[in-house]
Write a protein that holds these residues in place. Structure first.
Motif, PDB file in Angstrom:
ATOM      1  N   GLU A 239       9.180   5.501   0.591  1.00  0.00           N
ATOM      2  CA  GLU A 239       9.306   6.607  -0.357  1.00  0.00           C
ATOM      3  C   GLU A 239       8.053   7.474  -0.394  1.00  0.00           C
ATOM      4  O   GLU A 239       8.137   8.712  -0.403  1.00  0.00           O
ATOM      5  CB  GLU A 239       9.608   6.065  -1.764  1.00  0.00           C
ATOM      6  N   SER A 240       6.889   6.838  -0.424  1.00  0.00           N
ATOM      7  CA  SER A 240       5.658   7.620  -0.531  1.00  0.00           C
ATOM      8  C   SER A 240       5.344   8.342   0.776  1.00  0.00           C
ATOM      9  O   SER A 240       4.761   9.427   0.764  1.00  0.00           O
ATOM     10  CB  SER A 240       4.491   6.736  -0.957  1.00  0.00           C
ATOM     11  N   VAL A 241       5.712   7.740   1.896  1.00  0.00           N
ATOM     12  CA  VAL A 241       5.493   8.415   3.171  1.00  0.00           C
ATOM     13  C   VAL A 241       6.375   9.662   3.264  1.00  0.00           C
ATOM     14  O   VAL A 241       5.924  10.730   3.679  1.00  0.00           O
ATOM     15  CB  VAL A 241       5.774   7.448   4.341  1.00  0.00           C
TER      16      VAL A 241
ATOM     17  N   SER B 191       0.847  -1.184   0.000  1.00  0.00           N
ATOM     18  CA  SER B 191       0.000   0.000   0.000  1.00  0.00           C
ATOM     19  C   SER B 191       0.887   1.240   0.000  1.00  0.00           C
ATOM     20  O   SER B 191       1.946   1.252   0.624  1.00  0.00           O
ATOM     21  CB  SER B 191      -0.877  -0.005   1.252  1.00  0.00           C
ATOM     22  N   PRO B 192       0.469   2.308  -0.697  1.00  0.00           N
ATOM     23  CA  PRO B 192       1.278   3.537  -0.656  1.00  0.00           C
ATOM     24  C   PRO B 192       1.551   4.010   0.759  1.00  0.00           C
ATOM     25  O   PRO B 192       2.568   4.628   1.024  1.00  0.00           O
ATOM     26  CB  PRO B 192       0.410   4.543  -1.421  1.00  0.00           C
ATOM     27  N   ALA B 193       0.644   3.691   1.689  1.00  0.00           N
ATOM     28  CA  ALA B 193       0.828   4.137   3.067  1.00  0.00           C
ATOM     29  C   ALA B 193       1.925   3.357   3.774  1.00  0.00           C
ATOM     30  O   ALA B 193       2.327   3.724   4.860  1.00  0.00           O
ATOM     31  CB  ALA B 193      -0.481   4.010   3.841  1.00  0.00           C
TER      32      ALA B 193
ATOM     33  N   LYS C  94      15.228   8.424   4.278  1.00  0.00           N
ATOM     34  CA  LYS C  94      15.097   7.091   3.685  1.00  0.00           C
ATOM     35  C   LYS C  94      16.354   6.266   3.912  1.00  0.00           C
ATOM     36  O   LYS C  94      16.287   5.103   4.359  1.00  0.00           O
ATOM     37  CB  LYS C  94      14.801   7.167   2.188  1.00  0.00           C
TER      38      LYS C  94
ATOM     39  N   ALA D 233       7.344  11.407   0.874  1.00  0.00           N
ATOM     40  CA  ALA D 233       6.780  12.375  -0.073  1.00  0.00           C
ATOM     41  C   ALA D 233       5.393  12.854   0.333  1.00  0.00           C
ATOM     42  O   ALA D 233       4.775  13.633  -0.407  1.00  0.00           O
ATOM     43  CB  ALA D 233       6.715  11.755  -1.469  1.00  0.00           C
ATOM     44  N   GLY D 234       4.899  12.436   1.494  1.00  0.00           N
ATOM     45  CA  GLY D 234       3.538  12.755   1.894  1.00  0.00           C
ATOM     46  C   GLY D 234       3.276  14.246   2.038  1.00  0.00           C
ATOM     47  O   GLY D 234       4.106  14.991   2.555  1.00  0.00           O
ATOM     48  N   ASP D 235       2.083  14.667   1.599  1.00  0.00           N
ATOM     49  CA  ASP D 235       1.755  16.095   1.620  1.00  0.00           C
ATOM     50  C   ASP D 235       1.418  16.596   3.025  1.00  0.00           C
ATOM     51  O   ASP D 235       1.197  17.788   3.220  1.00  0.00           O
ATOM     52  CB  ASP D 235       0.629  16.416   0.648  1.00  0.00           C
TER      53      ASP D 235
ATOM     54  N   THR E  57       4.879   2.261   2.045  1.00  0.00           N
ATOM     55  CA  THR E  57       6.165   2.371   1.365  1.00  0.00           C
ATOM     56  C   THR E  57       6.866   3.620   1.881  1.00  0.00           C
ATOM     57  O   THR E  57       6.262   4.689   1.977  1.00  0.00           O
ATOM     58  CB  THR E  57       6.000   2.449  -0.161  1.00  0.00           C
TER      59      THR E  57
END
Length: 277
Positions: free
Chosen positions: A25-27, A19-21, A47, A29-31, A23
């Motif tokens: 990298e996506s965390v 889930s993106p939540a 990271k 990059a979280g807004d 990973t």
């Protein structure tokens, strides 16, 4: 009699992508992250640092003294679905004076407000108030990874470092990891040093005295431009810039402090029934 039609083979389900939540990298990059915190990524390498410590989304992670939540913004959503986050914050009742008590109270309130403002991102992490002189981080052998970022100098100054490292050892599962990032002095610092820097060998000695094994060190957070001889110690540098406009451009050009990054491990328990030699 007509033969039965052949049974169609059923393919095994394809592996599910994370889930993106969950990973890293996506965390990162979280807004939801504070833009001022994001600006520090170039110095703090979240990271690379968390990968080095082996942090994964299914772990129970204990962050020590998270402050106003620089790493908390990353760690809580990263482990929210499969693991759990515990933040060890300072108990204002254990503060040595009223000024420090007020500081801890406001810092804790700010962190709680940050987490409460985005329940969709942070869920329900645990914040545990502790007395650094007699820390109790939770049940023995209950945490996969303990993380501390730029805190050891404070515990040394207050005479609390040995108790804190002992507490880390007790709460970690056998085989668990202690990850330490700290401002790095050129060598050992004397008792009473107020520079904010600590000798790398001093930190290693503290961890070993508590029972840890040094597994690896990294230069992820090194900064060779840091001369470590600043008028207001490490707080001369960004993000504090304690000297204000005095030599501001010089300190901005240096950037954040030179930092050690150390991975310690709590030894695995002996197999059941194995006699002690």
């Amino acid at each position: 009699m007509q033969a039965d039609a052949p049974t169609a083979s059923v393919a095994a389900p394809a592996p599910q992508a994370p889930s993106p939540a969950t990973t890293l990298e996506s965390v990162i990059a979280g807004d939801w992250r504070d833009p001022a915190n994001v600006a520090r990524d170039i110095w703090r390498h979240p990271k690379e640092t968390l990968d080095f410590f082996g942090v994964s989304a299914d772990q129970r992670v204990l962050e020590i003294a998270p402050g106003r939540g620089w790493y908390t913004e990353i760690l809580v959503p990263f482990v929210r679905q499969q693991g759990h986050y515990v933040g060890a914050i300072s108990d204002p009742a254990a503060a040595p004076d009223e000024r420090v008590r007020e500081y801890f109270t406001k810092q804790n309130a700010d962190l709680r407000a940050k987490l409460a403002a985005r329940p969709d991102i942070y869920g329900q992490p645990t914040l545990r108030e502790i007395d650094a002189a007699r820390p109790n981080f939770g049940a023995t052998d209950s945490i996969d990874t303990v993380l501390t970022f730029r805190n050891v100098h404070n515990w040394l100054a207050a005479g609390q470092a040995e108790a804190m490292f002992k507490g880390f050892y007790e709460v970690l599962k056998p085989g668990g990891v202690l990850g330490v990032v700290e401002h790095r002095a050129a060598g050992d610092v004397p008792d009473g040093d107020k520079s904010g820097y600590v000798g790398q060998d001093q930190v290693i000695a503290l961890a070993r005295a508590a029972g840890f094994e040094l597994e690896a060190s990294s230069e992820i957070n090194a900064n060779p431009a840091d001369t470590k001889d600043h008028e207001a110690g490490v707080w001369s540098l960004p993000p504090s810039l304690r000297l204000g406009d005095k030599d501001r451009e010089k300190y901005l050009a240096i950037g954040e402090s030179d930092r050690m990054t150390l991975r310690f491990r709590k030894p695995l328990a002996e197999p059941a029934g194995q006699a002690t030699q």
